[in-house]
Design a protein around this motif. Structure first.
Motif, PDB file in Angstrom:
ATOM      1  N   ASP A  94     -10.577   3.355   0.424  1.00 19.83           N
ATOM      2  CA  ASP A  94      -9.752   2.680  -0.576  1.00 19.83           C
ATOM      3  C   ASP A  94      -9.328   1.340   0.005  1.00 19.83           C
ATOM      4  N   CYS A  95      -9.396   0.292  -0.794  1.00 24.64           N
ATOM      5  CA  CYS A  95      -9.003  -1.048  -0.365  1.00 24.64           C
ATOM      6  C   CYS A  95      -8.054  -1.611  -1.415  1.00 24.64           C
ATOM      7  N   ASP A  96      -6.823  -1.922  -1.006  1.00 21.41           N
ATOM      8  CA  ASP A  96      -5.772  -2.292  -1.948  1.00 21.41           C
ATOM      9  C   ASP A  96      -5.118  -3.613  -1.555  1.00 21.41           C
ATOM     10  N   GLY A  97      -5.230  -4.594  -2.442  1.00 23.62           N
ATOM     11  CA  GLY A  97      -4.604  -5.891  -2.219  1.00 23.62           C
ATOM     12  C   GLY A  97      -3.450  -6.160  -3.164  1.00 23.62           C
ATOM     13  N   ARG A  98      -3.064  -5.144  -3.938  1.00 23.75           N
ATOM     14  CA  ARG A  98      -1.960  -5.308  -4.889  1.00 23.75           C
ATOM     15  C   ARG A  98      -0.634  -5.378  -4.143  1.00 23.75           C
ATOM     16  N   PRO A  99       0.374  -6.005  -4.730  1.00 26.42           N
ATOM     17  CA  PRO A  99       1.690  -6.011  -4.081  1.00 26.42           C
ATOM     18  C   PRO A  99       2.175  -4.581  -3.840  1.00 26.42           C
ATOM     19  N   SER A 100       2.779  -4.376  -2.688  1.00 27.41           N
ATOM     20  CA  SER A 100       3.253  -3.043  -2.315  1.00 27.41           C
ATOM     21  C   SER A 100       4.521  -2.683  -3.060  1.00 27.41           C
ATOM     22  N   LYS A 101       4.616  -1.425  -3.483  1.00 24.28           N
ATOM     23  CA  LYS A 101       5.842  -0.912  -4.098  1.00 24.28           C
ATOM     24  C   LYS A 101       6.798  -0.408  -3.032  1.00 24.28           C
ATOM     25  N   SER A 102       6.297  -0.262  -1.802  1.00 27.60           N
ATOM     26  CA  SER A 102       7.115   0.233  -0.693  1.00 27.60           C
ATOM     27  C   SER A 102       7.364  -0.892   0.305  1.00 27.60           C
ATOM     28  N   PRO A 103       8.623  -1.160   0.613  1.00 29.39           N
ATOM     29  CA  PRO A 103       8.895  -2.193   1.620  1.00 29.39           C
ATOM     30  C   PRO A 103       8.279  -1.821   2.966  1.00 29.39           C
ATOM     31  N   GLY A 104       7.775  -2.808   3.655  1.00 32.49           N
ATOM     32  CA  GLY A 104       7.211  -2.573   4.972  1.00 32.49           C
ATOM     33  C   GLY A 104       5.756  -2.141   4.974  1.00 32.49           C
ATOM     34  N   ARG A 105       5.149  -1.978   3.803  1.00 31.93           N
ATOM     35  CA  ARG A 105       3.736  -1.606   3.762  1.00 31.93           C
ATOM     36  C   ARG A 105       2.915  -2.882   3.589  1.00 31.93           C
ATOM     37  N   PRO A 106       2.212  -3.299   4.635  1.00 33.50           N
ATOM     38  CA  PRO A 106       1.490  -4.576   4.580  1.00 33.50           C
ATOM     39  C   PRO A 106       0.303  -4.528   3.619  1.00 33.50           C
ATOM     40  N   ARG A 107      -0.055  -5.668   3.116  1.00 29.66           N
ATOM     41  CA  ARG A 107      -1.202  -5.810   2.223  1.00 29.66           C
ATOM     42  C   ARG A 107      -2.033  -6.997   2.665  1.00 29.66           C
ATOM     43  N   PRO A 108      -3.311  -7.018   2.409  1.00 28.56           N
ATOM     44  CA  PRO A 108      -4.145  -5.960   1.864  1.00 28.56           C
ATOM     45  C   PRO A 108      -4.287  -4.818   2.864  1.00 28.56           C
ATOM     46  N   TYR A 109      -4.570  -3.650   2.312  1.00 28.72           N
ATOM     47  CA  TYR A 109      -4.477  -2.423   3.081  1.00 28.72           C
ATOM     48  C   TYR A 109      -5.704  -1.559   2.840  1.00 28.72           C
ATOM     49  N   VAL A 110      -6.342  -1.114   3.918  1.00 24.99           N
ATOM     50  CA  VAL A 110      -7.473  -0.193   3.852  1.00 24.99           C
ATOM     51  C   VAL A 110      -6.940   1.191   4.182  1.00 24.99           C
ATOM     52  N   SER A 111      -7.294   2.187   3.359  1.00 23.14           N
ATOM     53  CA  SER A 111      -6.788   3.539   3.600  1.00 23.14           C
ATOM     54  C   SER A 111      -7.817   4.584   3.209  1.00 23.14           C
ATOM     55  N   ASP A 112      -7.513   5.799   3.563  1.00 19.44           N
ATOM     56  CA  ASP A 112      -8.298   6.970   3.162  1.00 19.44           C
ATOM     57  C   ASP A 112      -9.774   6.880   3.551  1.00 19.44           C
ATOM     58  N   LEU A 113     -10.059   6.314   4.707  1.00 13.68           N
ATOM     59  CA  LEU A 113     -11.439   6.264   5.179  1.00 13.68           C
ATOM     60  C   LEU A 113     -11.855   7.661   5.621  1.00 13.68           C
ATOM     61  N   ALA A 114     -12.910   8.183   5.008  1.00 12.55           N
ATOM     62  CA  ALA A 114     -13.416   9.512   5.357  1.00 12.55           C
ATOM     63  C   ALA A 114     -14.936   9.503   5.304  1.00 12.55           C
ATOM     64  N   VAL A 115     -15.549  10.149   6.281  1.00 12.54           N
ATOM     65  CA  VAL A 115     -17.000  10.312   6.318  1.00 12.54           C
ATOM     66  C   VAL A 115     -17.282  11.790   6.562  1.00 12.54           C
ATOM     67  N   ARG A 116     -18.167  12.354   5.745  1.00  7.12           N
ATOM     68  CA  ARG A 116     -18.525  13.764   5.915  1.00  7.12           C
ATOM     69  C   ARG A 116     -19.051  13.994   7.332  1.00  7.12           C
ATOM     70  N   GLU A 117     -18.700  15.133   7.903  1.00 13.28           N
ATOM     71  CA  GLU A 117     -18.978  15.406   9.309  1.00 13.28           C
ATOM     72  C   GLU A 117     -20.439  15.168   9.708  1.00 13.28           C
ATOM     73  N   ASP A 118     -21.392  15.588   8.894  1.00 13.57           N
ATOM     74  CA  ASP A 118     -22.795  15.421   9.266  1.00 13.57           C
ATOM     75  C   ASP A 118     -23.302  13.986   9.103  1.00 13.57           C
TER      76      ASP A 118
END
Length: 185
Positions: A94-118
């Motif tokens: 997930d890649c998010d450049g929208r203004p943060s609704k939570s103070p202290g959460r920097p933007r743009p922000y990359v999150s939820d990086l997941a790769v299947r084990e194999d």
């Protein structure tokens, strides 16, 4: 010997590009539609929680699916899914450049990086992060942030090799979270 393959990027606003991956088969990287988020939620839960009680995993996947759907869409926000030749979800970010609704959460922000084990250790996570970086540049940002558990040595090594630096440490001593950033200049 693992043969290099091509990763085809097919996002709405960009041309198709070829990337060499250290994998044994082709992977298609797409902008995730709402219909992809169920598989993405299962991938996230199994990647982050591993082998646990099936009831726990089902409840966690349901919560993740709801969260991903609530955050889907909008300007300066994209969810990417990597699919195997058989069509299975093998990576997500997930890649998010929208203004943060939570103070202290920097933007743009990359999150939820997941790769299947194999599919790990083949360069897919690096490719997903680099694609997010190019998207963030297209949004006219000059840096990108993400968080990673301090104990996740493999992820911290990968991010370090990509040029990310720790800017803050949060959390309890038993579960430290690093906020890291990369300048895109």
């Amino acid at each position: 010997m693992i043969a290099p393959v091509l990763l085809f990027i097919g996002l709405r606003y960009s041309e198709r590009r070829r990337h060499v991956l250290k994998a044994s088969e082709d992977v298609l990287l797409l902008e995730a539609g709402i219909e992809d988020l169920g598989e993405a939620s299962v991938l996230l839960v199994t990647s982050f929680f591993g082998e646990r009680n099936p009831s726990f995993l089902a409840v966690a996947a349901h919560r993740e699916h709801r969260r991903l759907r609530e955050h889907h869409g909008g300007d300066k926000h994209i969810q990417l899914i990597a699919r195997s030749p058989a069509g299975d979800a093998v990576g997500y970010v997930d890649c998010d450049g929208r203004p943060s609704k939570s103070p202290g959460r920097p933007r743009p922000y990359v999150s939820d990086l997941a790769v299947r084990e194999d599919y790990r250790r083949r360069g897919l996570a690096t490719c997903l992060v680099q694609k997010c970086e190019s998207i963030v540049k297209a949004w006219a940002f000059d840096r990108v942030f993400l968080k990673v558990e301090a104990s996740n040595e493999a992820a911290r090594k990968m991010y370090g090799e990509l040029g990310y630096e720790v800017v803050a440490m949060d959390g309890a001593p038993s579960k430290q979270i690093c906020t890291i950033k990369k300048s895109l200049l």
